[in-house]
Design a protein around this motif. Structure first.
Motif, PDB file in Angstrom:
ATOM      1  N   PHE A 176       0.846  -1.195   0.000  1.00 51.73           N
ATOM      2  CA  PHE A 176       0.000   0.000   0.000  1.00 51.73           C
ATOM      3  C   PHE A 176       0.880   1.243   0.000  1.00 51.73           C
ATOM      4  O   PHE A 176       1.630   1.476   0.953  1.00 51.73           O
ATOM      5  CB  PHE A 176      -0.920  -0.025   1.219  1.00 51.73           C
ATOM      6  CG  PHE A 176      -1.755   1.217   1.360  1.00 51.73           C
ATOM      7  CD1 PHE A 176      -2.672   1.566   0.384  1.00 51.73           C
ATOM      8  CD2 PHE A 176      -1.625   2.046   2.465  1.00 51.73           C
ATOM      9  CE1 PHE A 176      -3.452   2.700   0.510  1.00 51.73           C
ATOM     10  CE2 PHE A 176      -2.388   3.178   2.602  1.00 51.73           C
ATOM     11  CZ  PHE A 176      -3.305   3.497   1.613  1.00 51.73           C
ATOM     12  N   ASP A 177       0.789   2.024  -1.052  1.00 51.85           N
ATOM     13  CA  ASP A 177       1.568   3.256  -1.182  1.00 51.85           C
ATOM     14  C   ASP A 177       0.791   4.392  -0.533  1.00 51.85           C
ATOM     15  O   ASP A 177      -0.044   5.055  -1.162  1.00 51.85           O
ATOM     16  CB  ASP A 177       1.850   3.551  -2.655  1.00 51.85           C
ATOM     17  CG  ASP A 177       2.875   4.671  -2.829  1.00 51.85           C
ATOM     18  OD1 ASP A 177       3.303   5.240  -1.796  1.00 51.85           O
ATOM     19  OD2 ASP A 177       3.240   4.964  -3.973  1.00 51.85           O
ATOM     20  N   LYS A 178       1.038   4.610   0.754  1.00 46.94           N
ATOM     21  CA  LYS A 178       0.273   5.613   1.481  1.00 46.94           C
ATOM     22  C   LYS A 178       0.550   7.029   0.979  1.00 46.94           C
ATOM     23  O   LYS A 178      -0.358   7.856   0.920  1.00 46.94           O
ATOM     24  CB  LYS A 178       0.590   5.515   2.979  1.00 46.94           C
ATOM     25  CG  LYS A 178       0.117   4.237   3.628  1.00 46.94           C
ATOM     26  CD  LYS A 178       0.327   4.246   5.126  1.00 46.94           C
ATOM     27  CE  LYS A 178       1.804   4.153   5.454  1.00 46.94           C
ATOM     28  NZ  LYS A 178       2.028   4.032   6.910  1.00 46.94           N
ATOM     29  N   ALA A 179       1.783   7.300   0.641  1.00 46.59           N
ATOM     30  CA  ALA A 179       2.117   8.653   0.198  1.00 46.59           C
ATOM     31  C   ALA A 179       1.359   9.026  -1.068  1.00 46.59           C
ATOM     32  O   ALA A 179       0.836  10.137  -1.201  1.00 46.59           O
ATOM     33  CB  ALA A 179       3.630   8.766  -0.029  1.00 46.59           C
ATOM     34  N   ALA A 180       1.272   8.083  -2.011  1.00 49.98           N
ATOM     35  CA  ALA A 180       0.567   8.382  -3.261  1.00 49.98           C
ATOM     36  C   ALA A 180      -0.928   8.546  -3.039  1.00 49.98           C
ATOM     37  O   ALA A 180      -1.566   9.429  -3.617  1.00 49.98           O
ATOM     38  CB  ALA A 180       0.824   7.273  -4.282  1.00 49.98           C
TER      39      ALA A 180
END
Length: 470
Positions: A176-180
């Motif tokens: 899971f790419d939280k920043a994106a």
């Protein structure tokens, strides 16, 4: 023979309209081309009928789920004869497959038959159910598998796949790419500059609270004064409002009066604004309603024989016009200013009460006390008996106090006020727990400039605003 299949458990597919039936074969009629099932299930639900009869023209597919061990295994010739007995003439050229698996081998023999249903059941109010229910759930019994009880059909699905292995939370979280995602939610990604791939630049997108025009930096100090009062306030929006000494405030009112803002106009404006503030403090529309006329709020006005007292009388007149029970305290004086006399005469037309002695004031707490006893020009009024009696009554009544344009000096305030209302620009109020408010009395911008004040209105859409100590 067909009777050799009695007691076998079969699954009959009657198409999308009639659904799928399972049950034990109870009878086979070669002449009428019908087959009957006892204790049938329709789409996995037990039928209320003990027996259902099917016509061969409505059967799309027939499968054997289980055959009783006591049934004699038919020979290939007998099985072929049995199958042929179930094959009627095709309807409109349509053909449907009927599968009859052998008990001991994996090979199956199939034939085609278009079908319709005939029921043989005892008469009753519920025998219309069964094969006519087209909206029930699909069959949960697997084709070719053993029959299951009702609980097994609902909860008997296989759940033994990787049940012993622990779930890898860290591994899945790493995917899971939280920043994106948060960048996309915040809109920063959509507003960023996109690189040109085909010569077309993607337009920028804005949120509903963003302006497409470039905003100028906000200047919070928009009011500057030649003589500072020693204290600064700020509005709810952050604008800085400096205080001014009484001498500069007096010059400002005199310049406004010179240009047409007479004392009568200022008294009326002050009365309207202070009465609006008082109505809000009393509860506003929650208190002043036609259904609440039996509990009208009570306000006591403490006024002196000066301009500040005239402002209080004007406020009381507007409160009385809005249905508030007003009691005006004004001592009897041989000589009073003309402005006070005119406001008192106009106030008397409201029918509200006026008293000259503290003994006539209510002994029980009232809803609000408005203090207009102080005078900027004559501080010696504090030493008179009527002033001290009125101040003591206000402090002992336990009602909240609103002071309008109080005198500011080195002495302590005789009446402890919860709210203080200033006119135009605030005066330097001593460190008290009183909340400061500012009233717009309608002084034009150029009049402020005439006395050396660079002024920009901090009121916005209101006429009375709260001021805070930064």
């Amino acid at each position: 023979m067909a009777t050799d299949w009695l007691g076998s458990v079969v699954s009959i597919n009657c198409g999308l309209t009639l659904g799928i039936y399972q049950g034990e074969v109870s009878s086979v009629d070669h002449a009428s081309q019908t087959i009957s099932l006892r204790q049938p299930y329709h789409n996995g639900v037990r039928c209320p009928l003990p027996e259902v009869t099917f016509s061969a023209i409505d059967i799309k597919e027939l499968k054997f789920l289980d055959i009783q061990n006591t049934v004699k295994k038919p020979s290939p010739g007998q099985r072929a004869a049995t199958e042929s007995s179930f094959i009627p003439s095709a309807r409109h050229g349509q053909s449907n497959r009927v599968a009859l698996p052998h008990v001991t081998s994996s090979s199956s023999h199939s034939s085609t038959a278009p079908i319709a249903i005939l029921r043989r059941a005892p008469t009753g109010p519920s025998n219309s159910r069964g094969a006519t229910q087209a909206t029930q759930k699909k069959n949960s019994v697997r084709n070719g598998g053993p029959t299951r009880t009702r609980d097994d059909e609902c909860f008997g699905a296989g759940t033994d796949e990787n049940m012993d292995a622990d779930f890898d939370f860290e591994g899945n979280l790493a995917l899971f790419d939280k920043a994106a995602v948060f960048s996309q939610i915040g809109g920063t990604g959509s507003r960023a500059q996109h690189h040109n791939t085909q010569g077309d630049q993607k337009p920028l997108s804005y949120r509903h609270d963003e302006n497409i025009l470039e905003a100028k930096p906000v200047i919070y100090r928009q009011i500057t004064v030649p003589q500072h009062g020693g204290k600064e306030y700020c509005t709810d929006s952050g604008l800085v409002v400096p205080s001014i000494p009484y001498e500069l405030h007096k010059r400002l009112l005199a310049a406004a009066e010179h240009w047409g803002l007479s004392l009568e106009r200022r008294l009326e404006t002050t009365g309207v604004c202070s009465s609006q503030m008082a109505l809000t403090l009393l509860g506003g529309p929650n208190r002043l309603t036609p259904k609440n006329v039996h509990q009208r709020p009570t306000v006591v006005l403490l006024c002196g024989p000066h301009i500040q007292g005239a402002q209080g009388v004007s406020c009381g007149r507007h409160l009385a016009n809005h249905g508030v029970e007003v009691i005006l305290f004004l001592p009897n004086f041989v000589k009073m200013q003309e402005s006070v006399t005119g406001e008192v005469h106009l106030y008397s037309k409201t029918g509200s009460k006026q008293v000259a002695s503290v003994k006539d004031l209510p002994t029980s707490p009232v809803d609000l006390v408005i203090n207009c006893l102080d005078c900027h020009e004559n501080p010696l009024l504090r030493e008179q008996s009527w002033y001290q009696s009125a101040a003591d009554w206000a402090n002992q009544n336990r009602a909240p106090v609103l002071s309008i344009d109080p005198a500011i000096g080195g002495q302590h305030q005789a009446v402890e006020a919860k709210w203080t209302l200033f006119l135009g620009l605030p005066l330097p109020l001593a460190e008290t727990e009183s909340r400061v408010y500012l009233c717009d009395v309608g002084i034009p911008k150029l009049v402020f400039q005439e006395v050396g004040i660079c002024y920009h209105s901090p009121f916005g859409c209101k006429f009375v605003i709260p001021l805070h100590t930064p």
